[in-house]
Design an enzyme around this catalytic site. Structure first.
Site, PDB file in Angstrom:
ATOM      1  N   ASP A  59       0.923  -1.348   0.023  1.00 14.00           N
ATOM      2  CA  ASP A  59      -0.006   0.154   0.124  1.00 14.00           C
ATOM      3  C   ASP A  59       0.757   1.206   0.089  1.00 14.00           C
ATOM      4  O   ASP A  59       1.951   1.235   0.716  1.00 14.00           O
ATOM      5  CB  ASP A  59      -0.756  -0.012   1.299  1.00 14.00           C
ATOM      6  CG  ASP A  59      -1.730   0.993   1.529  1.00 14.00           C
ATOM      7  OD1 ASP A  59      -2.501   1.280   0.245  1.00 14.00           O
ATOM      8  OD2 ASP A  59      -2.370   1.586   2.659  1.00 14.00           O
ATOM      9  N   ASP A 110       2.696   5.047  -5.196  1.00 15.12           N
ATOM     10  CA  ASP A 110       1.870   6.438  -5.100  1.00 15.12           C
ATOM     11  C   ASP A 110       2.957   7.490  -5.294  1.00 15.12           C
ATOM     12  O   ASP A 110       3.642   7.975  -4.612  1.00 15.12           O
ATOM     13  CB  ASP A 110       1.565   6.463  -3.527  1.00 15.12           C
ATOM     14  CG  ASP A 110       0.836   7.637  -3.371  1.00 15.12           C
ATOM     15  OD1 ASP A 110       0.679   8.539  -4.153  1.00 15.12           O
ATOM     16  OD2 ASP A 110       0.585   8.006  -2.010  1.00 15.12           O
TER      17      ASP A 110
HETATM   18  P1  13P Z   1      -8.477   4.953   6.252  1.00 13.09           P
HETATM   19  O1  13P Z   1      -7.807   5.876   6.950  1.00 13.09           O
HETATM   20  O2  13P Z   1      -9.974   5.749   6.034  1.00 13.09           O
HETATM   21  O3  13P Z   1      -8.910   3.844   6.950  1.00 13.09           O
HETATM   22  O4  13P Z   1      -7.935   4.579   4.735  1.00 13.09           O
HETATM   23  C1  13P Z   1      -6.901   3.668   4.708  1.00 13.09           C
HETATM   24  C2  13P Z   1      -6.248   3.665   3.386  1.00 13.09           C
HETATM   25  O5  13P Z   1      -6.679   4.393   2.331  1.00 13.09           O
HETATM   26  C3  13P Z   1      -5.089   2.792   3.209  1.00 13.09           C
HETATM   27  O6  13P Z   1      -4.437   2.989   2.104  1.00 13.09           O
HETATM   28  O1  G3H Z   2      -2.995   4.669   3.638  1.00 17.43           O
HETATM   29  C1  G3H Z   2      -2.264   4.874   4.803  1.00 17.43           C
HETATM   30  C2  G3H Z   2      -2.704   3.672   5.854  1.00 17.43           C
HETATM   31  O2  G3H Z   2      -3.766   3.897   6.516  1.00 17.43           O
HETATM   32  C3  G3H Z   2      -1.221   3.379   6.349  1.00 17.43           C
HETATM   33  O3  G3H Z   2      -0.766   3.944   7.520  1.00 17.43           O
HETATM   34  O4  G3H Z   2       1.546   4.444   7.062  1.00 17.43           O
HETATM   35  O5  G3H Z   2       0.612   4.434   9.519  1.00 17.43           O
HETATM   36  O6  G3H Z   2       0.672   2.344   8.315  1.00 17.43           O
HETATM   37  P1  G3H Z   2       0.357   3.828   8.181  1.00 17.43           P
HETATM   38 ZN    ZN Z   3      -4.877   5.119   1.407  1.00 13.35          ZN
END
Ligand code: 13P
Ligand code: G3H
Ligand code: ZN
Length: 307
Positions: free
Chosen positions: A81, A104
């Protein structure tokens, strides 16, 4: 069974539903999500952020997710992610763990975002790995006071078409008014659905909604009753998530809702059982609450019974 993002999302696009991408940081969160997926017979995307990898390690989380996936007949995607660092995305692609990565480049100028995304797509596709990319700034609708400011930050539909054509990415994260974290709106939830419709009409690949947590009232209540200071937390309403899915969102990202579920479970258990020191007992209710939240999301997104 491990599978790619693109196979899961193309099926979701044809079936007009969305698949949840849930962020994990530890064994308990992976277990809780898998229990939910099996109960709902739902495909699932398990996501790790750069922060999760710093906390728990890529090989550690990769091993746990692979074990869970080989034991299941459901389609499971293991996804990186918000890879903002090109070197980390390359490492994830080469690691052998991931079936999908997100690059990203949304904070880069358009040309640079296109160039870097295109290169990573070529590299990932050679290894059969899907790529999600991002265009536009995912920050709340209330952060922008004027229509001009919104236009400058939300995803531009024409640019989205050009971006996807040039990069050949498999899924696109768009900015239509959601934001990360537990404080998304000061007033009621509100999203730019017109923009979503326009993007959907110009872009053929699956679209992704980040920052989609709902901050469910029952979970928030448990947190607050047991000392957590999140009175002003507000998420995207279930009705708006449903509408976004009906207008063409096929992947919905959830992290904050799992965090508050974990928090609610731990806080309530500890305040009701101050004599207990066993981590297995302390974390059990947190896992159960995460499972409950994930099951509710799978039904809401329409992915239940699609696995
Ligand atoms: P939330 O903070 O709304 O759960 O979004 C999570 C997200 O977009 C992770 O990539
Ligand atoms: O999109 C972001 C997620 O909420 C991940 O958050 O970078 O604190 O793990 P983090
Ligand atoms: Zn996100």
């Amino acid at each position: 069974m491990l599978t790619t993002l693109s196979s899961v999302l193309e099926k979701a696009k044809r079936g007009k539903y969305a698949v949840g991408a849930f962020n994990v940081n530890n064994l308990e969160m992976i277990q809780a999500i898998m229990v939910a997926a099996e109960a709902e017979k739902s495909p699932v995307i398990i996501s790790t952020s750069e922060g999760a990898l710093e906390y728990a390690g890529m090989d550690e989380l990769g091993t746990l997710v692979h074990l869970a996936a080989v034991r299941s007949k459901l389609p499971i995607v293991f996804h990186l992610d918000h890879g903002k660092d090109v070197k980390l995305v390359e490492r994830a692609i080469k690691s052998g763990w991931y079936t999908s990565v997100m690059f990203d480049g949304s904070s880069l100028p358009l040309k640079e975002n296109i160039k870097a995304t295109k290169r990573l797509v070529e590299m990932a596709h050679k290894r059969g790995i899907s790529v999600e990319a991002e265009l536009g700034a995912i920050a709340g609708i209330e952060d922008f006071v004027s229509v001009e400011a919104r236009d400058a930050h939300f995803t531009n539909p024409e640019q989205a078409r050009e971006f996807v054509e040039k990069t050949k990415c498999d899924a696109l994260a768009i900015a239509i008014g959601t934001s990360h974290g537990a404080y998304k709106f000061k007033e009621a939830s509100s999203l730019d659905f017109k923009r979503l419709q326009k993007i959907r009409s110009l872009v053929k690949i699956p679209l992704v909604l980040h920052g989609a947590s709902g901050i469910p009232a029952n979970v928030k209540k448990i947190c607050i009753e047991h000392g957590c200071k999140i009175e002003d937390a507000k998420g995207v309403s279930d009705a708006h998530i449903k509408k976004a899915v009906s207008l063409g969102i096929n992947k919905v990202n959830i992290d904050s809702d799992l965090r508050i579920a974990f928090d609610a479970g731990v806080r309530r258990f500890l305040s009701e059982n101050p004599e207990v020191i066993d981590p297995r007992k302390i974390l059990g209710p947190a896992k159960d609450l995460i499972t409950q939240v994930v099951r509710q999301k799978m039904k809401l997104f329409g992915s239940a019974k699609k696995g």
